[in-house]
Motif scaffolding. Structure first.
Motif, mmCIF file in Angstrom:
data_model
loop_
_atom_site.group_PDB
_atom_site.id
_atom_site.type_symbol
_atom_site.label_atom_id
_atom_site.label_comp_id
_atom_site.label_asym_id
_atom_site.label_seq_id
_atom_site.Cartn_x
_atom_site.Cartn_y
_atom_site.Cartn_z
ATOM 1 N N SER A 91 0.841 -1.206 0.000
ATOM 2 C CA SER A 91 0.000 0.000 0.000
ATOM 3 C C SER A 91 0.873 1.251 0.000
ATOM 4 C CB SER A 91 -0.934 -0.001 1.206
ATOM 5 O OG SER A 91 -0.188 0.067 2.409
ATOM 6 N N ARG A 92 0.222 2.409 -0.114
ATOM 7 C CA ARG A 92 0.948 3.673 -0.158
ATOM 8 C C ARG A 92 1.660 3.947 1.167
ATOM 9 N NH1 ARG A 92 -3.907 4.983 -3.280
ATOM 10 N NH2 ARG A 92 -3.289 5.758 -5.332
ATOM 11 N N ILE A 93 2.829 4.552 1.053
ATOM 12 C CA ILE A 93 3.615 4.864 2.248
ATOM 13 C C ILE A 93 3.140 6.168 2.868
ATOM 14 C CG2 ILE A 93 5.447 6.191 1.084
ATOM 15 C CD1 ILE A 93 7.426 4.604 2.921
ATOM 16 N N THR A 94 3.256 6.265 4.181
ATOM 17 C CA THR A 94 2.851 7.457 4.923
ATOM 18 C C THR A 94 4.058 8.056 5.635
ATOM 19 O OG1 THR A 94 0.585 6.663 5.280
ATOM 20 C CG2 THR A 94 1.403 8.323 6.817
ATOM 21 N N LEU A 95 4.152 9.367 5.604
ATOM 22 C CA LEU A 95 5.176 10.102 6.345
ATOM 23 C C LEU A 95 4.529 10.781 7.541
ATOM 24 C CD1 LEU A 95 7.967 11.581 6.744
ATOM 25 C CD2 LEU A 95 7.057 13.360 5.217
ATOM 26 N N ALA A 96 5.061 10.519 8.736
ATOM 27 C CA ALA A 96 4.588 11.169 9.956
ATOM 28 C C ALA A 96 5.721 11.989 10.545
ATOM 29 C CB ALA A 96 4.110 10.132 10.971
ATOM 30 N N ILE A 97 5.429 13.240 10.886
ATOM 31 C CA ILE A 97 6.413 14.118 11.525
ATOM 32 C C ILE A 97 5.906 14.484 12.908
ATOM 33 C CG2 ILE A 97 7.608 16.343 11.427
ATOM 34 C CD1 ILE A 97 8.560 14.347 9.342
ATOM 35 N N GLN A 98 6.752 14.270 13.920
ATOM 36 C CA GLN A 98 6.421 14.600 15.302
ATOM 37 C C GLN A 98 7.426 15.618 15.847
ATOM 38 O OE1 GLN A 98 6.723 10.202 15.952
ATOM 39 N NE2 GLN A 98 5.206 10.611 17.567
ATOM 40 N N GLU A 99 6.945 16.505 16.697
ATOM 41 C CA GLU A 99 7.852 17.437 17.353
ATOM 42 C C GLU A 99 8.765 16.705 18.323
ATOM 43 O OE1 GLU A 99 5.106 20.229 19.050
ATOM 44 O OE2 GLU A 99 5.303 21.606 17.339
ATOM 45 N N ASN A 100 8.246 15.613 18.902
ATOM 46 C CA ASN A 100 9.045 14.742 19.757
ATOM 47 C C ASN A 100 8.464 13.332 19.638
ATOM 48 O OD1 ASN A 100 7.220 14.097 22.251
ATOM 49 N ND2 ASN A 100 6.986 16.309 21.922
ATOM 50 N N PRO A 101 9.246 12.290 19.982
ATOM 51 C CA PRO A 101 8.792 10.911 19.762
ATOM 52 C C PRO A 101 7.542 10.527 20.543
ATOM 53 C CG PRO A 101 11.161 10.986 20.151
ATOM 54 C CD PRO A 101 10.633 12.340 20.483
ATOM 55 N N ARG A 102 7.188 11.278 21.571
ATOM 56 C CA ARG A 102 6.023 10.945 22.385
ATOM 57 C C ARG A 102 4.820 11.823 22.056
ATOM 58 N NH1 ARG A 102 7.336 7.995 27.188
ATOM 59 N NH2 ARG A 102 9.545 7.485 27.286
ATOM 60 N N GLY A 103 4.895 12.566 20.975
ATOM 61 C CA GLY A 103 3.817 13.489 20.636
ATOM 62 C C GLY A 103 2.965 13.006 19.472
ATOM 63 N N VAL A 104 1.758 13.530 19.408
ATOM 64 C CA VAL A 104 0.885 13.288 18.257
ATOM 65 C C VAL A 104 1.520 13.937 17.024
ATOM 66 C CG1 VAL A 104 -1.388 13.796 17.253
ATOM 67 C CG2 VAL A 104 -1.194 13.148 19.672
ATOM 68 N N ILE A 106 2.449 16.160 13.964
ATOM 69 C CA ILE A 106 2.008 17.479 13.497
ATOM 70 C C ILE A 106 1.729 17.452 11.998
ATOM 71 C CG2 ILE A 106 3.237 18.726 15.313
ATOM 72 C CD1 ILE A 106 5.408 19.373 13.231
ATOM 73 N N LEU A 107 2.177 16.373 11.343
ATOM 74 C CA LEU A 107 1.946 16.236 9.909
ATOM 75 C C LEU A 107 1.890 14.758 9.547
ATOM 76 C CD1 LEU A 107 1.822 17.445 6.996
ATOM 77 C CD2 LEU A 107 4.309 17.234 6.942
ATOM 78 N N LEU A 108 0.859 14.394 8.760
ATOM 79 C CA LEU A 108 0.751 13.049 8.177
ATOM 80 C C LEU A 108 0.494 13.219 6.683
ATOM 81 C CD1 LEU A 108 -1.386 10.709 10.486
ATOM 82 C CD2 LEU A 108 0.929 10.288 9.669
ATOM 83 N N LEU A 109 1.387 12.668 5.871
ATOM 84 C CA LEU A 109 1.231 12.740 4.426
ATOM 85 C C LEU A 109 1.261 11.339 3.840
ATOM 86 C CD1 LEU A 109 3.513 15.623 3.080
ATOM 87 C CD2 LEU A 109 1.023 15.532 3.054
ATOM 88 N N GLU A 110 0.288 11.038 2.983
ATOM 89 C CA GLU A 110 0.267 9.763 2.286
ATOM 90 C C GLU A 110 0.718 9.991 0.856
ATOM 91 O OE1 GLU A 110 -3.170 6.676 0.906
ATOM 92 O OE2 GLU A 110 -3.187 7.274 3.021
#
Length: 238
Positions: A91-104, A106-110
């Motif tokens: 399936s398509r890959i997703t990029l997730a960016i977090q301000e810190n490893p324990r945070g929700v 701030i950006l999710l791109l498929e």
């Protein structure tokens, strides 16, 4: 390219019969404003899902910036972020960016490229992903809040990338990986899909460099301290 070490996901989450972990991720420090055009964005996402995964064809025409790096590989003046690339193999890959490893995130791109194909592309010395969107007059949308991008990998157009809100599955993956700073591997069996295959991931620190309100770059940091990133992601509004 330097091979990334395989990180071990906690055993408590590795059994298919084990309960899902409680989500303890913290919200970003700055709350994002509510999206006014929610219906329009949902329509864009629905349309994106119908797009085929394109074979590389066009060449990216923009000149991408270069940044000097300090001896430890960190860019002076950049902010540190955690980036995770994940998805079922087919399936398509997703990029997730977090301000810190324990945070929700701030950006999710498929992105319109299969996870297995993207991971294969990471075998090159330095992979460049360019995301381009159209600049609109009097539009005050922040760059990383843009809903739809044209995506290029090493200059080849692969289709589109779409921004979306984190799903329960996304948050569970971030929760499973919150102790992992740098690594790559396969997530527990209960994350496997019978059709789409195993869920694989790659996780690392990124330097986040803001060039202007219309340009931003993420540079993945090498875990061994070698100079030069293995992956650069450029956001450009033109």
């Amino acid at each position: 390219m330097t091979a990334m070490a395989s990180a071990v996901v906690p055993e408590s989450a590795s059994s298919p019969s084990s309960p899902r972990p409680a989500i303890t991720l913290s919200q970003p420090k700055k709350k994002r404003p509510a999206v006014k055009n929610a219906k329009a964005i949902r329509a864009i996402r629905s349309l994106f899902r119908s797009f085929p995964i394109l074979s590389p064809a066009c060449r990216f025409h923009a000149t991408l910036p270069r940044c000097s790096r300090a001896a430890d590989g960190h860019i002076s003046g950049a902010t540190r972020a955690t980036g995770t690339l994940f998805g079922h193999r087919k399936s398509r890959i997703t990029l997730a960016i977090q301000e810190n490893p324990r945070g929700v995130p701030i950006l999710l791109l498929e992105l319109a490229i299969p996870t297995s194909k993207f991971m294969q592309e990471m075998g090159s010395d330095h992979l460049r992903v360019a995301l381009e969107c159209e600049k609109k007059a009097a539009d005050k949308t922040k760059l990383l809040q843009e809903p739809l991008w044209t995506a290029f990998v090493d200059g080849r157009k692969i289709g589109y990338a779409v921004k979306r809100e984190p799903s329960e599955n996304d948050l569970e993956i971030m929760q499973l990986l919150y102790t992992v700073s740098t690594g790559a591997g396969v997530l527990p069996d209960h994350m496997t899909d019978a059709v789409e295959g195993e869920t694989t991931y790659m996780r690392a620190y990124f330097d986040r460099v803001v060039g202007s309100k219309d340009s931003e770059t993420l540079y993945m940091l090498n875990p061994d301290g070698n100079s030069g990133p293995e992956l650069s992601i450029f956001f450009v509004r033109v």
